[in-house]
Write an enzyme that holds these catalytic residues in place. Structure first.
Site, PDB file in Angstrom:
ATOM      1  CE  LYS A 103      -1.533 -13.392   4.015  1.00  0.00           C
ATOM      2  NZ  LYS A 103      -0.776 -14.567   3.495  1.00  0.00           N
ATOM      3  CE1 TYR A 115      19.005  13.074  -3.423  1.00  0.00           C
ATOM      4  CE2 TYR A 115      16.767  12.211  -3.272  1.00  0.00           C
ATOM      5  CZ  TYR A 115      17.847  12.872  -2.686  1.00  0.00           C
ATOM      6  OH  TYR A 115      17.771  13.315  -1.398  1.00  0.00           O
TER       7      TYR A 115
END
Length: 369
Positions: free
Chosen positions: A36, A258
């Site tokens: 999957k 950042y």
């Protein structure tokens, strides 16, 4: 030819060897393969084809679309179970593609019987033994088994799912096994041919009682450790190399990235590489992740950005030139479980998050990572 934003190397034969290792461990029980989520992000077509060539005859996916795609690359020979069940109106597509839905509610069972008419198509039936997610409760199962409709339902696989298999001492494992065997004993009177399936990857290592007649490994095929806290019995499958975009030697103490969450001292050397949270390298790796350059471990510095990461490469004796240099963030030493620990997550999430911008290279020979 331009350099890729990142090179994700997938050792398909390592996946096959991982499956073979599990197959031999559980024999005489059957070993299926869960493919999957695009084979956990690694590419369902090459992975499923290789597993089919190795002898896998039963595959599990999550959705109808995944099942149809798998049929498209494997043909009609292997059996395919859709774990997410069949939604209203989708029954004809299941029948046309010869997909077996996992039926986990009385409503779904009634719809499947009604849609298939006089000749109901094969299916799997799921029992809830303690996950409390999808599945008939024990009393619902017993009530259904006593109805005439039960004998019209061609159940090929009778299954459940373990909730705590990666904790071998957890009492829920034995409780679920006992609940499954109670349900199986009753189901056998109506569906004697149904294949009993309980274990996922970690469940395989609980012991033969949990193997039943069929196991359904997923993550262990792709190198995730099915025995947390113990040495990994499976081979690594992926290597991820990110190209270096720039080196810089610091002329002063500076902040990096950042929010200025990291400070780096004068004289240190940094490498900026292509890759970030848009590529599945989560922000939780900020100042916690690691890479390898020229055989040396290098720490991730500062915040993970959308498209770039920064590593401190000061301790690398000889820096490869930009254009040739790449920092590996996944390999045999820095495996998916190591990255998952740094993220505060699990290996499943690492694999299924790997981004679409990477160039994917499939190794189909005996070469290992």
């Amino acid at each position: 030819m331009s350099q890729p934003d990142g090179l994700l190397t997938i050792d398909v034969q390592a996946i096959v060897r991982n499956w073979t290792r599990l197959r031999d461990r559980v024999a005489p029980a059957r070993c299926a393969a869960v493919v999957k989520a695009n084979a956990y992000g690694l590419g369902v077509e090459p992975v499923a084809r290789a597993l089919r060539a190795a002898g896998c005859e039963l595959f599990f996916v999550a959705t109808l679309a995944e099942g149809e795609a798998l049929r498209g690359c494997l043909g009609d020979v292997p059996d395919v179970v859709v774990l997410g069940g069949v939604r209203p109106g989708a029954e004809p597509r299941f029948v046309a593609a010869r997909l077996w839905p996992s039926l986990f509610s009385m409503e779904a069972i009634e719809r499947w019987l009604a849609a298939c008419g006089a000749e109901p198509a094969p299916c799997a039936l799921k029992l809830n033994t303690g996950m409390t997610r999808l599945g008939l409760d024990e009393q619902e199962l017993l009530a259904f088994l006593g109805s005439p409709a039960a004998r019209n339902l061609p159940v090929q696989i009778f299954m459940s799912h373990l909730a705590s298999a990666d904790e071998p001492e957890h009492p829920q494992n034995l409780a679920q096994l006992q609940a499954f065997e109670r349900g199986l004993s009753a189901a056998r009177k109506v569906w004697p041919q149904a294949l009993a399936s309980l274990s996922n990857s970690a469940g395989i290592f609980l012991g033969p009682a949990w193997h039943q007649q069929c196991v359904r490994p997923g993550a262990a095929l792709y190198g995730v450790n099915p025995t947390p806290g113990q040495p990994n019995p499976q081979e690594p499958v992926v290597r991820l190399a990110l190209p270096v975009l720039q080196y810089r030697t610091l002329g002063a103490d500076v902040s990096v990235g950042y929010s200025a969450t990291a400070r780096v001292q004068k004289g240190r050397q940094l490498a900026v590489v292509a890759g970030g949270y848009a590529d599945g390298l989560h922000r939780s790796l900020s100042s916690r992740g690691q890479g390898m350059l020229a055989g040396c471990r290098v720490p991730l510095v500062g915040r993970v950005a959308m498209d770039t990461l920064v590593f401190d490469v000061s301790d690398v004796p000889a820096l490869p030139p930009v254009g040739e240099a790449a920092i590996e963030v996944l390999n045999a030493e820095l495996d998916v479980d190591a990255m998952a620990r740094a993220m505060g997550s699990i290996g499943y999430e690492v694999l299924t998050s790997l981004g679409a911008r990477y160039e994917r290279c499939y190794l189909n020979g005996e070469r290992s990572l």
